[in-house]
Design a protein around this motif. Sequence first.
Motif, PDB file in Angstrom:
ATOM      1  N   HIS A 136       0.761  -1.161  -0.219  1.00 13.21           N
ATOM      2  CA  HIS A 136       0.174  -0.007   0.025  1.00 13.21           C
ATOM      3  C   HIS A 136       0.931   1.193  -0.044  1.00 13.21           C
ATOM      4  O   HIS A 136       0.394   2.378  -0.609  1.00 13.21           O
ATOM      5  CB  HIS A 136      -0.960  -0.053   1.103  1.00 13.21           C
ATOM      6  CG  HIS A 136      -2.247  -1.085   0.948  1.00 13.21           C
ATOM      7  ND1 HIS A 136      -3.015  -0.863   0.118  1.00 13.21           N
ATOM      8  CD2 HIS A 136      -2.212  -2.119   1.314  1.00 13.21           C
ATOM      9  CE1 HIS A 136      -3.951  -1.937   0.162  1.00 13.21           C
ATOM     10  NE2 HIS A 136      -3.344  -2.685   1.017  1.00 13.21           N
ATOM     11  N   ALA A 137       1.990   1.308   0.424  1.00 18.39           N
ATOM     12  CA  ALA A 137       2.673   2.479   0.417  1.00 18.39           C
ATOM     13  C   ALA A 137       3.308   2.448  -0.852  1.00 18.39           C
ATOM     14  O   ALA A 137       3.782   3.752  -1.456  1.00 18.39           O
ATOM     15  CB  ALA A 137       4.170   1.923   1.463  1.00 18.39           C
ATOM     16  N   GLU A 138       3.787   1.661  -1.824  1.00 13.52           N
ATOM     17  CA  GLU A 138       4.183   1.806  -2.969  1.00 13.52           C
ATOM     18  C   GLU A 138       2.987   2.586  -3.702  1.00 13.52           C
ATOM     19  O   GLU A 138       3.143   3.189  -5.126  1.00 13.52           O
ATOM     20  CB  GLU A 138       4.203   0.624  -3.801  1.00 13.52           C
ATOM     21  CG  GLU A 138       5.388  -0.385  -3.285  1.00 13.52           C
ATOM     22  CD  GLU A 138       5.543  -1.604  -3.985  1.00 13.52           C
ATOM     23  OE1 GLU A 138       4.705  -2.261  -4.675  1.00 13.52           O
ATOM     24  OE2 GLU A 138       6.455  -2.428  -3.496  1.00 13.52           O
ATOM     25  N   GLY A 139       1.755   2.605  -3.671  1.00 12.13           N
ATOM     26  CA  GLY A 139       0.774   3.437  -4.029  1.00 12.13           C
ATOM     27  C   GLY A 139       0.711   4.913  -3.901  1.00 12.13           C
ATOM     28  O   GLY A 139       0.137   5.712  -4.751  1.00 12.13           O
ATOM     29  N   VAL A 140       1.544   5.286  -2.907  1.00 16.69           N
ATOM     30  CA  VAL A 140       1.842   6.668  -2.714  1.00 16.69           C
ATOM     31  C   VAL A 140       2.486   7.408  -4.092  1.00 16.69           C
ATOM     32  O   VAL A 140       3.633   6.670  -4.023  1.00 16.69           O
ATOM     33  CB  VAL A 140       2.438   6.974  -1.343  1.00 16.69           C
ATOM     34  CG1 VAL A 140       2.541   8.381  -1.331  1.00 16.69           C
ATOM     35  CG2 VAL A 140       1.595   6.405  -0.339  1.00 16.69           C
ATOM     36  N   VAL A 141       2.154   8.413  -4.560  1.00 21.84           N
ATOM     37  CA  VAL A 141       2.859   9.001  -5.668  1.00 21.84           C
ATOM     38  C   VAL A 141       3.379  10.331  -5.292  1.00 21.84           C
ATOM     39  O   VAL A 141       2.384  11.244  -4.611  1.00 21.84           O
ATOM     40  CB  VAL A 141       1.875   8.981  -7.135  1.00 21.84           C
ATOM     41  CG1 VAL A 141       2.754   9.850  -7.976  1.00 21.84           C
ATOM     42  CG2 VAL A 141       1.514   7.660  -7.275  1.00 21.84           C
ATOM     43  N   MET A 142       4.641  10.517  -4.970  1.00 24.50           N
ATOM     44  CA  MET A 142       5.234  11.855  -4.691  1.00 24.50           C
ATOM     45  C   MET A 142       5.555  12.355  -6.151  1.00 24.50           C
ATOM     46  O   MET A 142       6.029  12.137  -6.813  1.00 24.50           O
ATOM     47  CB  MET A 142       6.395  11.697  -3.729  1.00 24.50           C
ATOM     48  CG  MET A 142       6.332  10.831  -2.523  1.00 24.50           C
ATOM     49  SD  MET A 142       5.075  11.444  -1.561  1.00 24.50           S
ATOM     50  CE  MET A 142       5.988  13.058  -1.277  1.00 24.50           C
ATOM     51  N   PRO A 143       5.331  14.038  -5.784  1.00 26.05           N
ATOM     52  CA  PRO A 143       5.472  14.838  -6.914  1.00 26.05           C
ATOM     53  C   PRO A 143       7.161  14.877  -7.223  1.00 26.05           C
ATOM     54  O   PRO A 143       7.854  14.593  -6.368  1.00 26.05           O
ATOM     55  CB  PRO A 143       5.177  16.305  -6.727  1.00 26.05           C
ATOM     56  CG  PRO A 143       4.796  16.178  -5.126  1.00 26.05           C
ATOM     57  CD  PRO A 143       4.848  14.813  -4.671  1.00 26.05           C
ATOM     58  N   VAL A 144       7.378  14.707  -8.360  1.00 19.96           N
ATOM     59  CA  VAL A 144       8.830  14.805  -8.859  1.00 19.96           C
ATOM     60  C   VAL A 144       9.682  16.194  -8.776  1.00 19.96           C
ATOM     61  O   VAL A 144      10.654  16.098  -8.156  1.00 19.96           O
ATOM     62  CB  VAL A 144       9.040  14.277 -10.366  1.00 19.96           C
ATOM     63  CG1 VAL A 144      10.525  14.367 -10.666  1.00 19.96           C
ATOM     64  CG2 VAL A 144       8.354  12.963 -10.643  1.00 19.96           C
TER      65      VAL A 144
END
Length: 155
Positions: A136-144
């Motif tokens: 579920h942590a892999e689903g977090v998208v951080m801005p580049v």
Amino acid sequence: MDSPVKPPPPLYAPGTGQWSSSLCGCLSDISSCCCTLWFPCVTFGRNAEILDKGTSSCAASGAVYLVLCMFTGCECVFTSIYRAKLRHEYALPARPCNDFLVHLFCECCALCQEYRELKYRGLDPALGWHGNLRKHAEGVVMPVKPPVVIEEMKR
């Protein structure tokens, strides 16, 4: 900067109130049913690790199940506690009868149903609690790149 970790979906999902599959719905998940038939301690251990939110391991819970099964034959007392825990978390009805009787007479079917219910709720018991956290942590998208700052209006 560390990225925030998104936890897995909460165990309690308000308003659900129904089992996602029947007690005898094994045809929808043959692999877990076969595993449960030959190694019920594995399925129980996986379910217990998820329901305990990682405070107990699959191996420890499975070992307790196996010891109870071998020396007392009353593992259904232990496993029915976890069924009650699952029902409480998701506000599920005690069907077809109370938790102890379901595990006493239909142990393998009950373990499979609980396994399927956890999968339906977005938690894969085969991954374990920490594996689900990672998934579920892999689903977090951080801005580049950093956000654009808009300058004040000029006249």
